[in-house]
Design an enzyme around this catalytic site. Structure first.
Site, PDB file in Angstrom:
ATOM      1  N   LEU A  53     -18.325  26.722   7.781  1.00  0.00           N
ATOM      2  CA  LEU A  53     -17.905  25.321   7.720  1.00  0.00           C
ATOM      3  C   LEU A  53     -18.335  24.559   8.966  1.00  0.00           C
ATOM      4  CD1 LEU A  53     -14.288  25.625   6.246  1.00  0.00           C
ATOM      5  CD2 LEU A  53     -16.356  24.859   5.074  1.00  0.00           C
ATOM      6  N   GLY A  56     -17.498  25.121  16.963  1.00  0.00           N
ATOM      7  CA  GLY A  56     -17.093  24.268  18.069  1.00  0.00           C
ATOM      8  C   GLY A  56     -17.019  25.045  19.361  1.00  0.00           C
ATOM      9  N   GLY A  57     -16.312  24.470  20.332  1.00  0.00           N
ATOM     10  CA  GLY A  57     -16.286  25.049  21.670  1.00  0.00           C
ATOM     11  C   GLY A  57     -15.688  26.427  21.739  1.00  0.00           C
ATOM     12  N   ASP A 188      -4.495  16.645  20.595  1.00  0.00           N
ATOM     13  CA  ASP A 188      -5.889  16.448  20.174  1.00  0.00           C
ATOM     14  C   ASP A 188      -5.962  15.678  18.854  1.00  0.00           C
ATOM     15  OD1 ASP A 188      -8.625  16.619  20.551  1.00  0.00           O
ATOM     16  OD2 ASP A 188      -8.801  18.454  19.377  1.00  0.00           O
TER      17      ASP A 188
END
Length: 501
Positions: A53, A56-57, A188
């Site tokens: 999908l 990220g980090g 976030d």
């Protein structure tokens, strides 16, 4: 069925297994291994990763299915995958964040209906690609939300209406009231972490940056993880964060959806204020005033709770539809124990600043919809379906071009270009599923009823002594079957070569 290898950096992660197309084999096979790197594909013998999908980090997220549920329930598998340049202390903090997300999902997600459920949390230690070593990976499995994030909607629509934004704000504020009342701060909030389900409800995603707090009080200093443009000043400076810090980020998200502009385009650093009203139209004063107060630079000047914002928004225009009441979830049945025991809650430690400005990848949307779909691998069924459509269209286009241009090099060139265009649009998933049937139906109608094209169809029918419609459909079906046969042959050859190379 295709299974996706979750080992980071695997050069050929898509693995095709024809035997898994049979339900009996799918339920009973003990394990499958990546034909390239040897990684276990069926995670803890249960979860079947289907496609990536996003990444990220701190991790990667995969769409998967749970083969031990009657309907092969879809789920999201998140893998802890920190960047390689972290120090040991930073790596420890990153791992704590990942484990904290699992703990928060277990506490909040399994109770609130608009926070994804946690299904499992486990560790795998497969043999490394380097001889004599072992890798260590952490995974959490959570509920799959069938919908689109606000970031994806923004890419498609440009802006959202004030009523739509108000509806989103109200639902997310209700979720935040629950989160804050249970002693947590999300930290976030941004468009990619708010998802609208197909049923219209809004979900709050990605609790990897969550902080525990005493109700109504601030928390320890920030770890330095935040999303630029959305985080309030106190979070960006590494200071204490508050419930009002989440309200600030939610307001920035609202501005972005109302105006279609990035946060840096709306924030005036010279006057340290947000200047957005001229870019949005039709916004009620009560909504605009509430957003402006949520965006004040000093935490004490903002609303102090999500409930206060809900009261202020109650004066804004109604979105025009009745929402069904939110009811608590029932806890899901326990997951059978995996070979690795679940980790115990971590002791509170002094946070360490990490040299990054983003949180772990959102569980379900790490890229806009079109970008994400473009990199998603095609299953065998999708591939053969696309071949069938391309072959069917190829037969109809051949009839049409021969009617207009005759049997010439020019008509052949146009035919190849049109087919290449169709293949490209399918590879980008610009047209798929129902789009294919609609396109084929329109093309068939044009060939049958547009006069110059109809004449050649009549000619073909006279050659075969049959009905015009049946003749045209027969030609198109024949080319469709030919395309399926060629595609299946190349798929078999590719899979054979993949096993030996």
């Amino acid at each position: 069925m295709d299974l996706y290898c979750t080992r980071p950096g695997c050069p050929r992660p898509v693995n095709a297994f024809a035997d898994l197309d049979h339900p009996a084999t799918l339920k009973t096979v003990p394990q499958k291994y990546c034909t390239t790197c040897g990684m276990e594909l069926i995670l803890v013998g249960r979860y079947l990763p289907l496609k990536l999908l996003g990444q990220g980090g701190f991790g990667a997220a995969f769409l998967a299915r749970d083969r031990y549920t009657p309907a092969m329930r879809q789920c999201v598998v998140k893998q802890f995958l920190p960047s390689g340049n972290l120090s040991p202390a930073q790596l420890e903090v990153a791992q704590q964040l990942f484990e904290r997300e699992a703990e928060v999902l277990e506490q909040l997600g399994n109770t609130h209906p608009l926070i994804p459920d946690l299904f499992a949390f486990f560790e795998l230690t497969p043999p490394s690609t380097q001889s004599g070593k072992q890798d260590k990976f952490f995974y959490l499995v959570q509920e799959y939300i069938d919908g689109e994030t606000m970031e994806e909607e923004l890419v498609q629509k440009g802006t959202l209406s004030p009523d739509d934004v108000t509806l989103m704000l109200k639902e997310v504020l209700e979720i935040l009231t629950f989160v804050h009342d249970h002693g947590s701060i999300h930290r976030d909030i941004k468009p990619s972490n708010i998802m609208r389900h197909r049923n219209g409800r809004f979900y709050l995603l990605d609790f990897g940056a969550v902080k525990q707090a005493t109700k109504g009080a601030a928390v320890a200093k920030s770890t330095g993880i935040y999303s630029l443009g959305f985080a309030p000043p106190e979070q960006m400076s590494g200071g204490e964060v508050y419930p009002s810090s989440d309200l600030y980020a939610l307001a920035v998200t609202g501005l972005m959806l109302l105006t279609g502009k990035q946060p840096n385009e709306l924030f005036d650093s010279y006057s340290n204020t947000w200047k957005w009203r001229s870019y949005a139209s039709g916004v009620k004063r009560s909504l605009a005033d509430a957003l402006d107060r949520m965006l004040l630079p000093t935490p004490s000047q903002r609303f102090q709770s999500a409930a206060e914002v809900l009261t202020a928004l109650a004066q804004s225009s109604s979105p025009g539809r009745v929402r069904s009441p939110v009811t608590p979830k029932q806890a899901p049945p326990p997951v059978p124990s995996s070979p690795t025991a679940l980790p115990q809650p971590l002791p509170q430690q002094q946070p360490v600043s990490l040299p990054i400005a983003s949180t772990p990848a959102s569980s379900q949307s790490l890229k806009p919809a079109r970008q994400r779909a473009a990199i998603a691998p095609f299953s065998t069924l999708e591939l053969l379906g696309a071949a069938a459509f391309t072959g069917f269209e190829g037969g109809l286009l051949a009839i049409a071009l021969m009617s207009l241009l005759g049997t010439s090099i020019v008509s052949g060139g146009f035919w190849i270009v049109l087919l290449a265009g169709l293949v490209f649009l399918q590879s980008r998933r610009t047209i798929e599923r129902v789009d294919l049937l609609i396109t084929a139906g329109i093309t068939l109608a044009i060939v049958l009823f547009v006069s110059p094209l109809h004449r050649l169809a009549v000619y073909f029918a006279s050659l075969f002594g049959g009905n015009v419609l049946l003749t045209v459909v027969a030609i198109a079906v024949a080319t469709s079957l030919g395309a399926i046969a060629v595609t299946a042959l190349f798929r078999i050859i590719f899979n054979l070569l993949s096993n030996f190379l």
